[in-house]
Design a protein around this motif. Structure first.
Motif, PDB file in Angstrom:
ATOM      1  N   PHE A 117       1.012  -1.269  -0.061  1.00  0.00           N
ATOM      2  CA  PHE A 117       0.073  -0.134  -0.027  1.00  0.00           C
ATOM      3  C   PHE A 117       1.014   1.321   0.036  1.00  0.00           C
ATOM      4  N   PRO A 118       0.533   2.236  -0.991  1.00  0.00           N
ATOM      5  CA  PRO A 118       1.283   3.508  -0.968  1.00  0.00           C
ATOM      6  C   PRO A 118       0.633   4.178   0.260  1.00  0.00           C
ATOM      7  N   LEU A 119       1.542   5.112   0.789  1.00  0.00           N
ATOM      8  CA  LEU A 119       0.932   5.834   2.061  1.00  0.00           C
ATOM      9  C   LEU A 119       1.353   7.241   1.836  1.00  0.00           C
ATOM     10  N   SER A 120       2.013   7.761   0.999  1.00  0.00           N
ATOM     11  CA  SER A 120       2.180   9.060   0.369  1.00  0.00           C
ATOM     12  C   SER A 120       1.655   9.440  -0.562  1.00  0.00           C
ATOM     13  N   ASP A 121       1.388  10.909  -1.072  1.00  0.00           N
ATOM     14  CA  ASP A 121       0.836  11.164  -2.177  1.00  0.00           C
ATOM     15  C   ASP A 121       2.102  11.007  -3.473  1.00  0.00           C
ATOM     16  N   THR A 122       3.204  11.287  -3.051  1.00  0.00           N
ATOM     17  CA  THR A 122       4.263  11.313  -3.910  1.00  0.00           C
ATOM     18  C   THR A 122       4.553   9.764  -4.493  1.00  0.00           C
ATOM     19  N   ILE A 123       4.404   8.748  -3.941  1.00  0.00           N
ATOM     20  CA  ILE A 123       4.505   7.601  -4.408  1.00  0.00           C
ATOM     21  C   ILE A 123       3.288   7.238  -5.242  1.00  0.00           C
ATOM     22  N   ARG A 124       2.193   7.824  -4.784  1.00  0.00           N
ATOM     23  CA  ARG A 124       0.668   7.483  -5.744  1.00  0.00           C
ATOM     24  C   ARG A 124       0.887   8.219  -6.916  1.00  0.00           C
ATOM     25  N   ARG A 125       1.340   9.293  -6.904  1.00  0.00           N
ATOM     26  CA  ARG A 125       1.624  10.336  -8.119  1.00  0.00           C
ATOM     27  C   ARG A 125       2.357   9.734  -9.149  1.00  0.00           C
ATOM     28  N   PHE A 126       3.493   9.089  -8.571  1.00  0.00           N
ATOM     29  CA  PHE A 126       4.409   8.560  -9.623  1.00  0.00           C
ATOM     30  C   PHE A 126       4.228   7.116  -9.967  1.00  0.00           C
ATOM     31  N   GLN A 127       3.505   6.464  -9.271  1.00  0.00           N
ATOM     32  CA  GLN A 127       2.847   5.065  -9.517  1.00  0.00           C
ATOM     33  C   GLN A 127       4.129   4.140  -9.236  1.00  0.00           C
TER      34      GLN A 127
END
Length: 499
Positions: free
Chosen positions: A83-93
Motif C-alpha cells: 500500500f502506498p502511504l504518501s501522495d508522492t508514491i501514488r503520483r508517480f505510481q
C-alpha cells in the motif's frame, strides 16, 4: 636508472599516495555531509509513522501521510499486499522493492534501484507484541539521483585532478631534479673527456651555490690538479727514460761493433799460428820467445768468450732499441709482402741456428700466393724470435714450422716438444724481462724477445695464440690479416699505395 629519474619517481609516488588519501577523505566527507541530513530525515519520519497506533492492519491503507519528496510504502505480510502511504508514491505510481520473506528483517538504511532510479530508504519492520512476528514493513525512501550525480562528478574531478597533479609534479620534479643534479652531469662529462682524451687539464665547471655539490666539484678539481701534476712528472720521467734507452742503445752499438770486429780480426790472425801450437817473436840478441800451446789455446778461448759476450750485448742493444722505438710510437713502413717466400727464407736460415732438436718444415701451401700488408724485415725478425725461442727450450724432440689459413687470416704455427709452461705463466710471457721460473738460469736470454714479437704483431694488426702444457711443449700461432689488393672497374688488381 639515473638518480634523477629515481628521485622523481619517489617524489611522484609519495605525491600519488598523498593525493589518493586526500581524495578519499574528501569524498567520504562530502558523502557523509550530503546524505547525513537525508538519512536523519528518513529515520525521523519512519519513527513518526511507526508511532501511529495501529490495532488492525486493515485500516493502514486508508492512512494518508503528507511528506513532500518522500516515498512511503507499507507492506502487509499477512495478505502479501503493498500500500502506498504518501501522495508522492501514488503520483508517480512507483513500488519500492521489498524482501519477499519477513524473516531476518532489521531496521536500517538500504540502497535500491527503482525503474533505473536510485533511492535511499529506511526500513522499519512491524512486529506483533505477543510473539514478535514480523507482520508488516514500513519503507520511507528518498530520491537521491541528484546526490549520486553530484558524488559521481566529485569522483571524476578528484581522479582527474589527481592524475593532472601527479603528471605536473612528475614533470616539474624531473626538471628540478635535473637542474639540481646538473653539477653531477658536468662531473660525468668532464671525467669522460679525461678518460677518452687523456687530458687532465680539463676542469669541472663550478656553480655559484656553495652547497654539497659545489664542495664536491672543488674536491674533484683539486684531485684532478694533483693527478695532472703527477701525470706530467711521470710523463717527463718516462720520456727521459725512453730517450736515455734510445740514446744509450745507439751509443753502445758503435763500440760493440768495433769490439766484435777487432776480436774477429785477432782470431783470424792468431789461428794460423795456433795451428802450429807456437808463436815466435824476435827479441834482443836474436833470441826467440815461444808461446806455449796451452797459453795460446787459453788466449784463443778468451777471445771466443769476448766475441760471444759482444754478440750477446749486441743482440741486447738491438732489442732495447726496438722496444725504445715501440715506446716512442714508431710506425713501420709497410707494403704488400709475399708471405710464402719470406717464411721459406726464414726456414732455410733457421736450419743454421744452434739447436739440439730436429728442425721440421711442415705444410706451407696454405699461404701460397698470400700477401700481407707489413714490413718484411720485422716479419722475418718475428718468425726468428719464435723459432729461436723454441730451440732454446727444446732439448730433444723437434721444432716444426707450418702454416694455416682461416677466412681472412693467415696463421704461422711454431710448435715444439720442449719443457712447456704452466698456464698461469702464459699471461706474462709477453712482458718485458719476464722469464719462466723453471727456465731461469738454465737457458740464456734477456726476456725481451717475446715483447718485441708482440709489438710487431700488434703493428701488423694481428694476434697470437699460445697452447702449452708443462713438460709436453708449446705451440705459438701467429695470425696476420691477409691483404687483398683493390680492384679497378675492369676487375684488374691495382697496386696499393705503400705507407
Amino acid at each position: 636508472m639515473s638518480i634523477r629519474l629515481r628521485l622523481t619517481l619517489w617524489y611522484s609516488g609519495i605525491l600519488a599516495v598523498t593525493m589518493v588519501i586526500l581524495g578519499t577523505a574528501i569524498y567520504f566527507f562530502v558523502n557523509y555531509n550530503t546524505y547525513g541530513d537525508i538519512k536523519e530525515q528518513l529515520k525521523n519520519q519512519a519513527q513518526k509513522i511507526r508511532a501511529v497506533p495501529i490495532s488492525n492492519l486493515d485500516i493502514v491503507p486508508f492512512v494518508s501521510l503528507q511528506y513532500e519528496g518522500v516515498f512511503i510504502q507499507f507492506v502487509n505480510y499477512n495478505t502479501q499486499e503493498v500500500f502506498p502511504l504518501s501522495d508522492t508514491i501514488r503520483r508517480f505510481q512507483l513500488q519500492l522493492p521489498y524482501p519477499a520473506k519477513p524473516s531476518g528483517l532489521k531496521e536500517g538504511f538500504a540502497d535500491m534501484m527503482v525503474e533505473g532510479y536510485h533511492f535511499l530508504s529506511y526500513q522499519v519492520p512491524l512486529r506483533m507484541e505477543a510473539d514478535g512476528e514480523v507482520v508488516g514493513l514500513i519503507q520511507v525512501a528518498y530520491y537521491t539521483e541528484q546526490q549520486e550525480q553530484y558524488l559521481s562528478s566529485l569522483r571524476t574531478i578528484l581522479v582527474f585532478t589527481s592524475i593532472v597533479a601527479i603528471f605536473l609534479a612528475f614533470t616539474l620534479g624531473l626538471f628540478l631534479a635535473r637542474k639540481a643534479l646538473r653539477p653531477i652531469e658536468d662531473v660525468i662529462r668532464a671525467t669522460n673527456r679525461i678518460e677518452n682524451g687523456s687530458n687532465l687539464s680539463v676542469r669541472i665547471p663550478r656553480g655559484a651555490p656553495n652547497d654539497e655539490l659545489g664542495q664536491l666539484t672543488d674536491t674533484l678539481n683539486g684531485m684532478l690538479g694533483r693527478l695532472e701534476k703527477t701525470y706530467n712528472d711521470l710523463a717527463d720521467a718516462y720520456k727521459t727514460q725512453r730517450r736515455f734507452v734510445s740514446d744509450a742503445s745507439h751509443e753502445l752499438r758503435t763500440p760493440l761493433t768495433t769490439i766484435r770486429g777487432n776480436i774477429d780480426l785477432l782470431e783470424k790472425m792468431w789461428r794460423p799460428e795456433l795451428s802450429e801450437a807456437s808463436a815466435v817473436s824476435e827479441g834482443d840478441g836474436g833470441r826467440g820467445v815461444v808461446l806455449s800451446p796451452d797459453r795460446a789455446e787459453l788466449s784463443l778461448e778468451a777471445m771466443r768468450d769476448i766475441s760471444d759476450e759482444a754478440k750477446r750485448m749486441s743482440r741486447l742493444v738491438a732489442d732495447m732499441l726496438s722496444l725504445a722505438r715501440a715506446d716512442a710510437g714508431y710506425e713501420m713502413e709497410k707494403e704488400p709482402v709475399e708471405l710464402l717466400p719470406l717464411v721459406e727464407e726464414v726456414a732455410r736460415r733457421a736450419n743454421l741456428l744452434p739447436r739440439r732438436a730436429d728442425w721440421q718444415i711442415g705444410d706451407l701451401s696454405p699461404i701460397e700466393d698470400i700477401q700481407v700488408m707489413g714490413n718484411a724485415d720485422y716479419l722475418r725478425q718475428l718468425i726468428f724470435i719464435f723459432v729461436e725461442n723454441a730451440f732454446k727450450y727444446t732439448a730433444e724432440g723437434y721444432v716444426e714450422l707450418r702454416a694455416v689459413r682461416v677466412d681472412g687470416q693467415a696463421g704461422l704455427i711454431v710448435q715444439d716438444t720442449g719443457i712447456g709452461m704452466d698456464n698461469d705463466e702464459v699471461p706474462h710471457i709477453f712482458e718485458r724481462f719476464y722469464r719462466a721460473d723453471e727456465s731461469r738460469g738454465k737457458t740464456a736470454g734477456t726476456g725481451l724477445g717475446l715483447s718485441i714479437a708482440k709489438w710487431i704483431i700488434d703493428e701488423h694488426g694481428g694476434s697470437v695464440e699460445v697452447k702449452t702444457r708443462e713438460g709436453e711443449g708449446t705451440t705459438f700461432i701467429v695470425w696476420l690479416p691477409v691483404f687483398f689488393p683493390p680492384k679497378d672497374d675492369s676487375g684488374i688488381m691495382k697496386e696499393p699505395d705503400q705507407h
